[in-house]
Design a protein around this motif. Structure first.
Motif, PDB file in Angstrom:
ATOM      1  N   GLY A  61     -37.160  17.740   7.026  1.00  0.00           N
ATOM      2  CA  GLY A  61     -37.595  16.346   6.244  1.00  0.00           C
ATOM      3  C   GLY A  61     -38.913  16.333   6.528  1.00  0.00           C
ATOM      4  N   ASN A  62     -39.721  15.357   4.884  1.00  0.00           N
ATOM      5  CA  ASN A  62     -40.957  15.245   4.568  1.00  0.00           C
ATOM      6  C   ASN A  62     -41.270  14.360   4.964  1.00  0.00           C
ATOM      7  N   THR A  63     -40.607  13.235   3.605  1.00  0.00           N
ATOM      8  CA  THR A  63     -40.854  12.200   3.999  1.00  0.00           C
ATOM      9  C   THR A  63     -39.210  10.765   4.765  1.00  0.00           C
ATOM     10  N   GLN A  64     -39.676   9.656   4.486  1.00  0.00           N
ATOM     11  CA  GLN A  64     -38.786   8.726   4.888  1.00  0.00           C
ATOM     12  C   GLN A  64     -37.640   8.325   4.333  1.00  0.00           C
ATOM     13  N   ILE A  65     -37.805   9.597   2.614  1.00  0.00           N
ATOM     14  CA  ILE A  65     -36.550   9.771   2.138  1.00  0.00           C
ATOM     15  C   ILE A  65     -35.301  10.362   2.960  1.00  0.00           C
ATOM     16  N   ALA A  66     -35.786  11.035   3.980  1.00  0.00           N
ATOM     17  CA  ALA A  66     -34.486  11.524   5.052  1.00  0.00           C
ATOM     18  C   ALA A  66     -34.288  10.318   5.154  1.00  0.00           C
ATOM     19  N   GLY A  67     -34.841   9.230   5.669  1.00  0.00           N
ATOM     20  CA  GLY A  67     -34.611   8.450   6.747  1.00  0.00           C
ATOM     21  C   GLY A  67     -33.479   7.379   6.395  1.00  0.00           C
ATOM     22  N   LEU A  68     -33.762   7.401   4.654  1.00  0.00           N
ATOM     23  CA  LEU A  68     -32.745   6.548   3.724  1.00  0.00           C
ATOM     24  C   LEU A  68     -31.912   6.920   3.171  1.00  0.00           C
ATOM     25  N   LEU A  69     -31.724   8.351   3.404  1.00  0.00           N
ATOM     26  CA  LEU A  69     -30.176   9.448   3.366  1.00  0.00           C
ATOM     27  C   LEU A  69     -29.428   8.835   4.407  1.00  0.00           C
ATOM     28  N   ALA A  70     -30.438   8.562   5.668  1.00  0.00           N
ATOM     29  CA  ALA A  70     -29.394   8.952   6.857  1.00  0.00           C
ATOM     30  C   ALA A  70     -29.059   7.062   7.058  1.00  0.00           C
ATOM     31  N   SER A  71     -29.392   6.448   6.444  1.00  0.00           N
ATOM     32  CA  SER A  71     -29.171   5.323   6.666  1.00  0.00           C
ATOM     33  C   SER A  71     -28.675   4.818   5.588  1.00  0.00           C
ATOM     34  N   MET A  72     -28.271   6.031   4.384  1.00  0.00           N
ATOM     35  CA  MET A  72     -27.193   5.785   3.505  1.00  0.00           C
ATOM     36  C   MET A  72     -25.948   5.876   4.069  1.00  0.00           C
ATOM     37  N   VAL A  73     -25.826   7.433   4.687  1.00  0.00           N
ATOM     38  CA  VAL A  73     -25.239   8.009   5.060  1.00  0.00           C
ATOM     39  C   VAL A  73     -23.932   7.110   6.410  1.00  0.00           C
ATOM     40  N   VAL A  74     -25.071   5.756   7.560  1.00  0.00           N
ATOM     41  CA  VAL A  74     -23.890   4.947   8.119  1.00  0.00           C
ATOM     42  C   VAL A  74     -23.683   3.807   7.032  1.00  0.00           C
ATOM     43  N   LEU A  75     -24.116   3.356   5.972  1.00  0.00           N
ATOM     44  CA  LEU A  75     -23.347   2.753   5.238  1.00  0.00           C
ATOM     45  C   LEU A  75     -22.240   2.491   4.722  1.00  0.00           C
ATOM     46  N   LEU A  76     -22.140   4.028   4.349  1.00  0.00           N
ATOM     47  CA  LEU A  76     -21.028   4.683   3.784  1.00  0.00           C
ATOM     48  C   LEU A  76     -19.977   4.479   4.468  1.00  0.00           C
ATOM     49  N   VAL A  77     -20.097   4.933   5.728  1.00  0.00           N
ATOM     50  CA  VAL A  77     -19.178   4.929   7.031  1.00  0.00           C
ATOM     51  C   VAL A  77     -19.063   3.236   7.553  1.00  0.00           C
ATOM     52  N   VAL A  78     -19.828   2.389   7.245  1.00  0.00           N
ATOM     53  CA  VAL A  78     -19.814   0.620   8.042  1.00  0.00           C
ATOM     54  C   VAL A  78     -18.465   0.387   6.494  1.00  0.00           C
ATOM     55  N   VAL A  79     -19.304   0.282   5.397  1.00  0.00           N
ATOM     56  CA  VAL A  79     -18.495  -0.425   4.406  1.00  0.00           C
ATOM     57  C   VAL A  79     -17.241   0.553   4.446  1.00  0.00           C
ATOM     58  N   ALA A  80     -17.083   2.207   4.630  1.00  0.00           N
ATOM     59  CA  ALA A  80     -15.390   2.525   3.382  1.00  0.00           C
ATOM     60  C   ALA A  80     -14.525   3.137   4.815  1.00  0.00           C
ATOM     61  N   ILE A  81     -14.864   3.845   6.154  1.00  0.00           N
ATOM     62  CA  ILE A  81     -14.583   4.331   6.183  1.00  0.00           C
ATOM     63  C   ILE A  81     -14.782   4.446   7.906  1.00  0.00           C
ATOM     64  N   GLY A  82     -15.006   2.851   8.463  1.00  0.00           N
ATOM     65  CA  GLY A  82     -15.281   2.227   9.911  1.00  0.00           C
ATOM     66  C   GLY A  82     -13.908   2.139  10.314  1.00  0.00           C
ATOM     67  N   PHE A  83     -12.935   2.251  10.001  1.00  0.00           N
ATOM     68  CA  PHE A  83     -11.546   1.959  10.800  1.00  0.00           C
ATOM     69  C   PHE A  83     -11.123   2.998  11.296  1.00  0.00           C
ATOM     70  N   VAL A  84     -11.738   4.483  10.892  1.00  0.00           N
ATOM     71  CA  VAL A  84     -11.695   5.964  11.437  1.00  0.00           C
ATOM     72  C   VAL A  84     -11.901   6.438  12.680  1.00  0.00           C
ATOM     73  N   PHE A  85     -12.629   5.393  13.190  1.00  0.00           N
ATOM     74  CA  PHE A  85     -13.371   5.727  14.493  1.00  0.00           C
ATOM     75  C   PHE A  85     -12.775   4.739  15.033  1.00  0.00           C
ATOM     76  N   GLN A  86     -11.711   4.013  15.103  1.00  0.00           N
ATOM     77  CA  GLN A  86     -11.175   2.950  15.941  1.00  0.00           C
ATOM     78  C   GLN A  86     -10.677   3.632  17.516  1.00  0.00           C
ATOM     79  N   PRO A  87      -9.432   5.106  16.987  1.00  0.00           N
ATOM     80  CA  PRO A  87      -9.791   5.623  18.159  1.00  0.00           C
ATOM     81  C   PRO A  87     -10.308   6.346  19.401  1.00  0.00           C
ATOM     82  N   LEU A  88     -11.328   6.050  19.179  1.00  0.00           N
ATOM     83  CA  LEU A  88     -12.484   6.744  19.823  1.00  0.00           C
ATOM     84  C   LEU A  88     -12.032   6.881  20.745  1.00  0.00           C
TER      85      LEU A  88
END
Length: 747
Positions: free
Chosen positions: A417-444
């Motif tokens: 990582g060189n800039t906060q673009i890496a942090g921006l992409l990390a937040s997009m990964v979290v957003l994807l889980v929250v919006v689309a596949i959050g239910f997958v982790f219910q049996p965790l």
């Protein structure tokens, strides 16, 4: 056989330092040599105009400082940085998912709010932060501090409900978890809002320096204690038992007692799953550490554990068949923004200040480490503003307080990582889980999240190694570390931090109250002066004591400074005054006895000795009323005065009270002096003058001299002629002043 070592012919000659100049004192420097620049003082209106003036350059500078992304994004080197930021962002995002879920448990809120807190603040920090490498989001210490406040304000006892068992009169008590969790979320959100406001205000007021009061031993002792609290809080999830959550003083001991009192009801399946997850995580972390130079990216142990344990839990129905606690409901999508319930604010002010300061301290310390490593700078005030905006704005979207995470930051930096673009992409990964596949982790299983938290504490527990290291280097810093640790473990993180901060400030006061005081001596044939007790080559100047104390002089230590001066030099003016008075009394008594004997003697004496005790002068009165001095010419041609009995008495009275005739105060380490200290120094100068000991001052900075003039120090007994720029100037002046006069020989 002697061996002669010849110097290398290529060795350069020693660099010589030759200075020949008159001996300077402050009176000469101030009036003849140095000429201060004449500056007209600015009025308040002029100062305000200078601070508030507006121009295109100033507007641009303000915009760039408030939005640091504008300084590097326009010139972002896509070919050089994009791939590294992409890999780093994905790696950090994959790591942020399980940590967000796990640290929400520490904050005593449902796991999905940890995902919210891993998205909004990270997105905002990309625009407002000055560090290019830290990973903003949930962090164990801050989450635990939030959880303590949340449990205190919304305990389980507030939500107990009693229900009848069918037609019988027996009642069952259970907790309305839905109402409890909703209340706890409200408390966490309001607390986060207040934390954001405090950080934002401190940043706008340029209070970025507050982090310096949280010294490194204090922070490390505090975070180690926080790791103990976190570990204890996760024991019940690892064992699968139900115990209440405690807060306040002795909460750690109460939690341990509750766990061990109910340990017989341990769910074995839960324990097995948790232990297996811990072993796997530890092995993966060990592999990442050993082969970090060979692995292109670290093995994502947390997400592997989450996915595998979720799959096993779903396949074996661990929740239904083995009563293993799982995450359960994770709603899909983002919640709409809402205004926090500000009626809770009065109870949260003290806690929010502690969380704000600790969060900023951890963020800025890690940001400075990465900035130093990669050759750029971070702005402490802008970091406060960035964290304040992240917490304040995000709180309207149901998040809890955040700061940077050490483990994720190391991953973000080490994976390219060189800039906060890496942090921006990390937040997009979290957003994807929250919006689309959050239910997958219910049996965790919750025990898997507890395992993730416990293994991530390993780095903090390694800070126990500080104890032997500090024992060898600094006992005071070791005391700060231990006080921070013990107080935080026993009293809780909020009160423990307050106690540790107070102790750290007291340690500073202690150091000023007990400075090292030494007597300096001259290193032969140099202008250097060193401690005579420590260095053999340093020799004291005859009749001169050079006193050095490494502290400033102010109301709290002025008496200690003077006591150390008298003790180290061995010259106490009060004691010398007592000796002088005793001599006067003794001489007066002897004179009275001699006169009485002369009056009683029948023989007439041709001369009578008259002693003037007050003036200390003897006269020989000869018959005829004339006063005569007897001179003798010695063999070497010099003139010598004949001595009488009265002359010996005079010599005995006028001989020096002590062999020290001059004291030089080395003020090189003195940074400031206040009115109390200035008065104390003037008083001691007067006391020493009364016993014929001169006091001079050397090594004053120009700032200190300006303070002395402001305090009107140079009046009465203290004059600028007593102040010299260096110790050597003062020593040369004293030697010339006390040198015996040369009597010319009679031809």
């Amino acid at each position: 056989m002697e061996q002669h070592v010849t110097p290398c012919e290529d060795a350069p000659p020693p660099l010589m330092y030759r200075v020949e100049r008159p001996v300077f004192d402050e009176a000469y420097l101030h009036t003849q040599l140095l000429h201060p620049r004449e500056r007209s003082p600015k009025t308040i209106r002029q100062r305000l105009a200078q601070q508030l003036h507006c121009s295109s350059e100033r507007a641009k500078a303000i915009a760039l400082s408030f939005l640091p992304i504008l300084t590097w994004l326009p010139s972002y080197p896509v070919k050089e940085y994009l791939f590294g930021d992409l890999v780093s962002g994905l790696s950090t995002g994959v790591m942020q998912l399980p940590q967000g879920l796990a640290y929400a448990m520490l904050a005593a809120v449902p796991p999905v709010y940890g995902l919210y807190s891993s998205f909004y603040p990270v997105l905002l920090y990309t625009f407002f932060g000055t560090s290019r490498h830290i990973s903003i989001g949930t962090f164990a210490v801050i989450s635990l501090m939030i959880g303590g406040v949340v449990v205190r304000e919304a305990p389980d006892s507030m939500f107990t409900i009693q229900a009848l068992n069918g037609t019988s009169t027996n009642t069952t008590v259970f907790i309305d978890t839905e109402a409890r969790d909703a209340r706890r979320v409200h408390v966490a959100v309001v607390l986060t809002t207040l934390v954001g406001v405090i950080q934002l205000v401190l940043g706008l007021l340029r209070f970025g320096f507050v982090a310096i009061y949280l010294t490194e031993p204090l922070v490390r002792g505090f975070t180690t204690a926080a790791a103990v609290h976190v570990f204890i809080s996760q024991l019940k999830y690892l064992l699968g038992i139900q115990t209440p959550r405690f807060s306040g003083p002795l909460s750690a001991l109460n939690s341990v007692t509750a766990v061990f009192s109910d340990i017989t009801s341990t769910n074995v399946t839960t324990l097995i799953v948790g232990v297996v997850c811990m072993v796997v995580l530890y092995c993966v972390k060990d592999l990442n550490e050993r082969f970090k130079k060979k692995l292109p990216v670290p093995i994502p142990g947390e997400i592997i554990v989450v996915m595998v344990s979720t799959g096993i839990s779903y396949g074996l129905s661990l929740s239904e068949n083995y009563q293993v606690d799982v995450v359960r409901t994770i709603p899909s999508g983002l919640l709409p923004p809402a205004i926090p319930d500000f009626s809770l604010l009065p109870n949260l002010v003290t806690d929010s200040i502690a969380i704000a300061v600790v969060g900023f301290s951890m963020g800025i310390s890690l940001a400075k480490i990465f900035a130093l490593k990669h050759g750029y700078s971070v702005d402490g005030n802008q970091e406060l503003i960035a964290l304040g905006l992240c917490n304040f704005v995000s709180s309207f979207f149901h998040t809890f307080a955040i700061t940077c995470s050490m483990s994720r930051s190391l991953v973000q930096e080490s994976t390219g990582g060189n800039t906060q673009i890496a942090g921006l992409l990390a937040s997009m990964v979290v957003l994807l889980v929250v919006v689309a596949i959050g239910f997958v982790f219910q049996p965790l299983p919750q025990t898997a999240l507890a395992a993730i938290i416990m293994v991530n504490l390993l780095g903090m527990f390694k800070q126990f190694r500080d104890i032997p290291a500090l024992w060898r280097t600094s006992k005071i810093e070791l005391a700060i570390w231990l006080v921070a640790f013990v107080a935080s473990v026993l009293l809780g993180l909020d009160l423990g931090l307050l106690v540790a901060l107070g102790f750290a400030i007291l340690s500073v006061i202690y150091r000023t109250q007990s400075p090292k005081s030494v007597i300096l001596g001259q290193v032969l044939d140099t202008g250097l002066y060193c401690d005579v007790d420590e260095y053999e080559k340093a020799a004291e100047c005859t009749g001169i004591k050079i006193f050095h104390s490494n502290s400033s002089i102010y109301f709290a230590n002025s008496d200690l400074y003077l006591n150390a001066l008298k003790e180290k030099t061995g010259v106490d003016p009060v004691h010398l005054q007592a000796i002088r008075k005793a001599r006067k009394r003794k001489l007066k008594k002897e004179s009275a006895e001699r006169e009485s004997q002369n009056h009683k003697s029948p023989r007439k004496m041709s001369a009578v000795v008259k002693l003037d005790v007050e003036l200390g002068v003897t006269h020989k009165v000869v018959a005829g009323g004339s006063s005569q001095n007897h001179l003798e010419v010695q063999g070497n041609g010099q003139v010598a005065e004949s001595h009488t009995e009265s002359d010996s008495e005079e010599t005995r009275f006028l001989e020096p009270l002590c062999p020290i005739h001059t004291l030089i105060l080395d003020w090189t380490p003195v940074n400031f002096i206040d009115s109390v200290g200035a008065k104390a120094i003037k008083l001691v100068i007067k006391e020493y003058a009364a016993v014929d000991v001169c006091v001079f001052i050397a090594g004053c900075s120009r700032t200190l001299l300006a303070e002395l003039r402001t305090l009107q120090f140079f009046t009465g007994v203290a004059t600028p002629e007593m102040v010299f720029p260096t110790i050597h100037d003062a020593v040369l002046h004293c030697r010339r002043r006390t040198a015996p006069p040369t009597i010319p020989a009679i031809q």
